[in-house]
Design an enzyme around this catalytic site. Structure first.
Site, short mmCIF file in Angstrom:
data_model
loop_
_atom_site.label_atom_id
_atom_site.label_comp_id
_atom_site.label_asym_id
_atom_site.label_seq_id
_atom_site.Cartn_x
_atom_site.Cartn_y
_atom_site.Cartn_z
CB SER A 1 4.71 -12.87 -16.30
OG SER A 1 4.23 -13.57 -17.43
CG HIS B 1 9.14 -13.90 -17.17
ND1 HIS B 1 10.36 -14.56 -17.03
CD2 HIS B 1 8.21 -14.88 -17.36
CE1 HIS B 1 10.16 -15.87 -17.12
NE2 HIS B 1 8.87 -16.08 -17.33
CG ASP C 1 5.67 -16.70 -19.04
OD1 ASP C 1 6.60 -17.45 -18.71
OD2 ASP C 1 5.15 -15.89 -18.26
CG MET D 1 3.01 -20.73 -22.79
SD MET D 1 1.51 -20.74 -21.78
CE MET D 1 2.08 -19.80 -20.37
CG HIS E 1 9.84 -19.49 -19.31
ND1 HIS E 1 8.89 -19.63 -18.32
CD2 HIS E 1 10.28 -20.74 -19.60
CE1 HIS E 1 8.75 -20.91 -18.03
NE2 HIS E 1 9.58 -21.60 -18.79
CG MET F 1 7.03 -22.62 -20.75
SD MET F 1 5.63 -22.10 -19.74
CE MET F 1 5.77 -20.33 -19.94
CG MET G 1 8.65 -24.13 -14.58
SD MET G 1 8.18 -22.43 -15.01
CE MET G 1 6.40 -22.47 -14.79
N GLY H 1 2.15 -23.56 -18.17
CA GLY H 1 1.10 -23.56 -19.17
C GLY H 1 -0.03 -22.60 -18.90
N GLY I 1 -1.42 -19.16 -16.23
CA GLY I 1 -1.19 -18.22 -15.15
C GLY I 1 -2.18 -18.47 -14.01
N GLY I 2 -1.89 -17.88 -12.86
CA GLY I 2 -2.83 -17.90 -11.75
C GLY I 2 -2.91 -19.19 -10.96
CG ASP J 1 7.41 -18.35 -14.24
OD1 ASP J 1 6.35 -17.88 -13.79
OD2 ASP J 1 7.65 -18.45 -15.46
N GLY J 2 5.83 -18.75 -10.96
CA GLY J 2 4.56 -19.41 -10.69
C GLY J 2 4.06 -19.19 -9.28
N GLY J 3 2.91 -18.53 -9.16
CA GLY J 3 2.31 -18.35 -7.85
C GLY J 3 3.05 -17.42 -6.92
N GLY K 1 3.10 -12.38 -12.25
CA GLY K 1 2.14 -12.02 -13.29
C GLY K 1 0.88 -11.44 -12.70
#
Length: 216
Positions: free
Chosen positions: A9, A34, A36, A38, A67, A69, A138, A143, A145-146, A176-178, A198
């Site tokens: 990402s 990727h 993102d 937002m 993606h 959002m 998700m 919304g 990262g991290g 996507d996420g973590g 990411g």
């Protein structure tokens, strides 16, 4: 299309050296870029839009996975395709006319994905699963990262896989996420095809080596 794809990402890239980071990914074992996007309305953060997409379009040599959002994504999909998006994923929760928008994206020659927030059940996709090229689950609340990975994602992967198979769909499953070195292999084993990473990539001492390890 092969599975076990890694999609770093760019949200976690160094924006002062964006071309350098894009070139690093071009030369790595990463499969997709990727992106993102937002808007500060659908999610409580604002990332970037078309100026950054233009830089990606100029320098990225791999598949570009966007993606969105954002609210009313149907207003912007054409412009993202014009700026080099190969795949656009839109949120189930943000698009009133999902079927129409998915088919419009595909009519423009891009692939189309649908995204589910952590609290949205997989069964909501029953009437669209045969039409989409990808389902993005998700594994954090969108919304920022991290964030910490939500363990219920494994259950949702299994449910999504069942839905895909029972409808003769060819959709890929993206997470996507973590995502990190601790859970990547488990996610692939559970049925994921594409992992977005990411912080795990861009904060690593060797991003290229981390991408290799994520694919093992």
């Amino acid at each position: 299309m092969k599975t076990k794809l890694i999609a770093p990402s760019l949200l976690s890239a160094d924006f002062g050296n964006l071309q350098r980071d894009i070139e690093m990914l071009n030369n790595s074992q990463a499969d997709w870029f990727h992106i993102d996007v937002m808007d500060g309305r659908f999610v409580p953060n604002i990332s970037f839009g078309f100026p950054v997409m233009k830089t990606v379009q100029q320098h990225a040599k791999k598949f570009v996975d966007v993606h969105l959002m954002i609210v009313e994504p149907e207003k912007y999909v054409d412009e993202f395709i014009n700026h080099g998006a190969d795949l656009i994923s839109i949120h189930y929760e943000a698009c009133t006319h999902l079927h129409r928008t998915i088919h419009h994206i595909q009519s423009r020659g891009a692939k189309a994905g649908v995204v589910l927030n952590p609290s949205t059940p997989v069964l909501m996709l029953e009437d669209i699963i045969a039409d989409v090229d990808l389902v993005l689950l998700m594994s954090v609340n969108p919304g920022f990262g991290g964030q910490k990975f939500i363990e219920n994602t494994y259950k949702k992967i299994a449910e999504t896989k069942d839905l895909i198979l029972s409808n003769n769909s060819t959709a890929l499953i993206e997470i996507d996420g973590g995502v990190n070195l601790d859970n990547a292999s488990k996610l692939f084993e559970a049925g994921a095809d594409v992992l977005v990473a990411g912080n795990a990539v861009f904060s690593a001492e060797s991003p290229e080596r981390t991408i290799e390890l994520l694919k093992i």
